[in-house]
Design an enzyme around this catalytic site. Structure first.
Site, PDB file in Angstrom:
ATOM      1  N   ARG A  54       0.850  -1.184   0.000  1.00 52.75           N
ATOM      2  CA  ARG A  54       0.000   0.000   0.000  1.00 52.75           C
ATOM      3  C   ARG A  54       0.883   1.230   0.000  1.00 52.75           C
ATOM      4  NH1 ARG A  54      -5.389   0.528   3.496  1.00 52.75           N
ATOM      5  NH2 ARG A  54      -5.719  -1.551   2.679  1.00 52.75           N
ATOM      6  N   SER A 156      -8.523   0.562  -0.192  1.00 47.68           N
ATOM      7  CA  SER A 156      -9.599   0.607   0.798  1.00 47.68           C
ATOM      8  C   SER A 156     -10.009   2.054   1.098  1.00 47.68           C
ATOM      9  CB  SER A 156      -9.166  -0.142   2.055  1.00 47.68           C
ATOM     10  OG  SER A 156     -10.249  -0.284   2.931  1.00 47.68           O
ATOM     11  N   ASP A 313     -17.097   1.658   3.449  1.00 49.31           N
ATOM     12  CA  ASP A 313     -15.890   2.342   2.984  1.00 49.31           C
ATOM     13  C   ASP A 313     -15.763   2.086   1.472  1.00 49.31           C
ATOM     14  OD1 ASP A 313     -15.115  -0.312   3.023  1.00 49.31           O
ATOM     15  OD2 ASP A 313     -13.124   0.067   3.860  1.00 49.31           O
ATOM     16  N   ASP A 315     -14.065   0.310  -0.604  1.00 50.96           N
ATOM     17  CA  ASP A 315     -14.002  -1.033  -1.211  1.00 50.96           C
ATOM     18  C   ASP A 315     -15.032  -1.979  -0.588  1.00 50.96           C
ATOM     19  OD1 ASP A 315     -12.566  -1.217   1.192  1.00 50.96           O
ATOM     20  OD2 ASP A 315     -11.315  -2.853   0.451  1.00 50.96           O
ATOM     21  N   ASP A 317     -15.624  -3.301   2.286  1.00 52.06           N
ATOM     22  CA  ASP A 317     -15.382  -4.406   3.217  1.00 52.06           C
ATOM     23  C   ASP A 317     -15.636  -3.996   4.667  1.00 52.06           C
ATOM     24  OD1 ASP A 317     -13.087  -2.870   3.547  1.00 52.06           O
ATOM     25  OD2 ASP A 317     -11.684  -4.544   3.400  1.00 52.06           O
ATOM     26  N   ARG A 318     -15.925  -2.710   4.898  1.00 44.73           N
ATOM     27  CA  ARG A 318     -16.254  -2.252   6.255  1.00 44.73           C
ATOM     28  C   ARG A 318     -17.625  -1.624   6.260  1.00 44.73           C
ATOM     29  NH1 ARG A 318     -10.847  -0.570   9.118  1.00 44.73           N
ATOM     30  NH2 ARG A 318      -9.366  -1.512   7.686  1.00 44.73           N
ATOM     31  N   THR A 391      -4.334  -8.686  15.791  1.00 44.51           N
ATOM     32  CA  THR A 391      -5.094  -7.678  15.062  1.00 44.51           C
ATOM     33  C   THR A 391      -5.069  -7.957  13.568  1.00 44.51           C
ATOM     34  OG1 THR A 391      -4.124  -6.197  16.666  1.00 44.51           O
ATOM     35  CG2 THR A 391      -5.383  -5.182  14.915  1.00 44.51           C
ATOM     36  N   GLU A 415     -13.680  -7.057  14.117  1.00 44.54           N
ATOM     37  CA  GLU A 415     -12.631  -6.219  14.714  1.00 44.54           C
ATOM     38  C   GLU A 415     -13.196  -4.815  14.913  1.00 44.54           C
ATOM     39  OE1 GLU A 415      -9.226  -6.055  12.118  1.00 44.54           O
ATOM     40  OE2 GLU A 415     -10.310  -4.986  10.555  1.00 44.54           O
ATOM     41  N   LYS A 429     -13.362  -9.588   6.206  1.00 49.27           N
ATOM     42  CA  LYS A 429     -14.462  -8.683   6.542  1.00 49.27           C
ATOM     43  C   LYS A 429     -15.277  -8.386   5.288  1.00 49.27           C
ATOM     44  CE  LYS A 429     -11.179  -4.807   6.633  1.00 49.27           C
ATOM     45  NZ  LYS A 429      -9.914  -5.533   6.575  1.00 49.27           N
TER      46      LYS A 429
END
Length: 603
Positions: A54, A156, A313, A315, A317-318, A391, A415, A429
């Site tokens: 990233r 993301s 978000d 992408d 996934d959240r 994490t 998480e 996620k």
């Protein structure tokens, strides 16, 4: 004057880079002898970690661009060839989001096509999505089509100039060590572009190119319907939902999820529903940053009389959720609060479906070690298993797969960073399934005249209050960060951790950087340790727990604090006050923001 090492790196780059825009920028920097910019572009190669890559888009080995994507994929390809004798039979999946960076000619779609070209040039089948997809579609496709691996091109919720390269293994979970080290090694060994590397037009006529878009769109929504238990309530509900995809990929997919559960479509925030790599209406495209991202959602909800906001978000996934309270205020649920609600809901649905009292011994829920321990409290009372992991969803995804392989049922994992795995069909996620399952939970509660907030209180009354607070400081200097953590390890002389923090007595310390845990008989931590990241957890005599850790993808030192009270004990307002005092003490004595020149989080 630029260092010879940098000008050599730039010269090598220009021999290989066929992207006109990035090579022109580098030629200009060399001509101007712009040492600062050359250092930024060629100082060091992006590090390939368990989260993949990233970085900002732009020229040079330090940034995301056509050439670094080719080099990375060549390395990944060679690594997969070493690990899978049947790679040419199974193949890989590649997905991408809507990010783009016109000045360097970069975009997620372009990167995805170049990655596909690399594999196809080696005779490896590629399932390349023809259009943008949510990140969870990549891990879903791997397990659904039994592929060897997957790549998702996304940054993301990072700022608009960034992009990323996220890698999944054949089990459908993100990679863990030592795969990252192995891939890094093969990237180093395969830097020169292969003969067909730049010719992405060759893939369009290749029999090795497959487009999974239609199949996966159909099968994924069919699979998540297994988690729809109240179709009739969904059809009839009077609740109105607002959805925002924050200029990302989520709009169409959340609409489809609502349809799959027999809901009316959610109201989309018009200004944010279409993908836009500029993210023009938000400062940061990150719902975790709180209410600022929801300004337009609140306005639409007020106008339409909607009571619940669902925000993905970019992408998808959240998921962030907000609910209008009787007072007229909006409550934005923290990741831990929504984790408590979804955990309770998914367990309740499971219990209603499973009357056999012995089945519960094979049921599991997971959360990361910096997330609330509320699932542990529910598990203790209800009789299922709870496990915590390090994490990051890579740990939960891999652990969930191990448990599933042992015939266990993993109902839920979460998480605190608003990430939820509500269905084992995606071992990561997934903000799409989480959005529609939250909508069904809300609709069912409404038939009992209960709001999400009221149900959250009922969960705390039954299983004990779990009050959490998390934030971060920004620090761009790795040396300062290291010194801050070393200071905590040598607080009252060498190799001694703090015994107190202001008025709060420390009763235990676990350091997952060094592997020390004062609570274990042999003083060795149970969870895996990693010397490459900083992470210390303090337990306090008042029942508080606080973790300080570095971020793998951002220049942040994060902290997470929680106070837990047993069921029927503790006044939530008093607990909140005590937690606020504990957090202030941690900031003052452990972070020392003035001394360390740390920037606090800005709202």
């Amino acid at each position: 004057m630029a260092a010879p090492r940098l000008t050599e790196a730039a010269a090598q780059w220009l021999r290989w880079d066929k992207n006109i825009k990035t090579s022109e920028i580098v030629k200009q920097l060399v001509a101007e002898e712009n040492a600062g910019e050359l250092q930024k572009c060629f100082g060091s190669r992006m590090e390939f970690g368990t989260a993949g890559l990233r970085a900002a888009m732009g020229p040079g080995i330090s940034q995301m661009n056509d050439l670094t994507i080719i080099q990375t994929t060549q390395g990944f390809c060679r690594y997969l060839e070493k690990n899978f004798s049947d790679l040419k039979k199974r193949g890989v999946v590649i997905g991408f989001d809507a990010r783009a960076h016109p000045s360097s000619g970069s975009s997620s779609k372009r990167f995805a096509r170049l990655a596909a070209t690399t594999f196809i040039s080696q005779g490896i089948p590629v399932y390349l999505f023809s259009n943008i997809t949510p990140t969870p579609f990549v891990p879903y496709t791997i397990t659904h089509l039994k592929l060897s691996a997957g790549i998702m091109i996304t940054a993301s919720h990072n700022p608009k100039q960034d992009n990323g390269y996220k890698v999944y293994w054949e089990n459908g979970a993100q990679i863990t060590s030592p795969h990252d080290k192995g891939i890094s090694q093969t990237i180093e060994e395969n830097q020169e572009p292969w003969p067909q590397a730049w010719d992405d037009s060759l893939i369009d006529s290749s029999l090795l190119l497959h487009d999974p878009y239609v199949t996966i769109n159909k099968d994924y929504f069919k699979d998540i319907q297994k988690h729809c238990f109240h179709r009739n309530i969904n059809k009839e509900t009077k609740l109105k939902f607002v959805h925002t995809s924050v200029h990302g990929v989520g709009h169409e997919f959340v609409q489809s999820a609502f349809k799959a559960f027999d809901f009316k479509p959610p109201l989309a925030v018009a200004e944010q529903k279409d993908p836009d790599p500029e993210f023009p209406t938000v400062k940061y495209p990150n719902p975790e940053e709180g209410k600022g991202v929801l300004t337009l959602s609140f306005a639409l909800a007020e106008k339409e009389g909607a009571g619940i906001i669902l925000a993905n978000d970019p992408d998808a996934d959240r998921l962030l959720v907000a609910e209008k309270q009787e007072s007229g205020e909006w409550k934005v649920f923290s990741g831990n609060e929504l984790g408590a609600l979804l955990g309770w809901w998914i367990f309740t649905c499971w219990k209603n479906q499973n009357q056999d009292p012995t089945a519960i011994k094979d049921v599991y829920m997971l959360s990361s070690t910096v997330s609330s321990k509320i699932l542990r409290a529910i598990a203790l009372k209800e009789g299922f298993h709870f496990e915590e992991t390090l994490t990051g969803f890579k740990w939960m995804g891999n652990r969930a797969k191990q448990l599933t392989d042992q015939e266990k049922t993993v109902l839920f994992a979460f998480e605190e960073a608003i990430g939820y795995m509500c269905s084992p069909v995606v071992l990561d996620k997934d903000g799409v399934s989480a959005a529609v399952i939250t909508a069904e939970m809300s609709s069912w509660l409404a038939t009992k005249n209960l709001s999400l907030s009221q149900q959250l209180k009922a969960i705390y009354d039954e299983y004990g209050y779990h009050i959490t607070k998390a934030s971060y400081f920004i620090c761009h200097d790795p040396k300062t960060i290291k010194e801050l953590f070393e200071n905590l390890r040598n607080y009252d002389g060498k190799n001694t951790y703090p015994k107190s923090c202001g008025k709060f007595k420390v009763s235990g310390v676990r350091d997952l950087t060094t592997g020390y845990d004062s609570s274990q008989p042999d003083q060795k931590a149970v969870l895996p340790t990693s010397k490459s990241s900083q992470m210390i957890t303090f337990t306090f005599a008042n029942g508080g727990v606080a973790t300080m850790r570095t971020s793998g993808t951002e220049p942040k030192i994060k902290y997470y604090a929680e106070l837990c009270a047993p069921p029927g004990h503790g006044d939530p307002d008093q607990l909140k006050k005590e937690l606020d005092e504990l957090v202030s003490a941690i900031e003052e004595y452990f972070f020392q923001p003035e001394k360390n020149k740390l920037q606090p989080k800005t709202e």
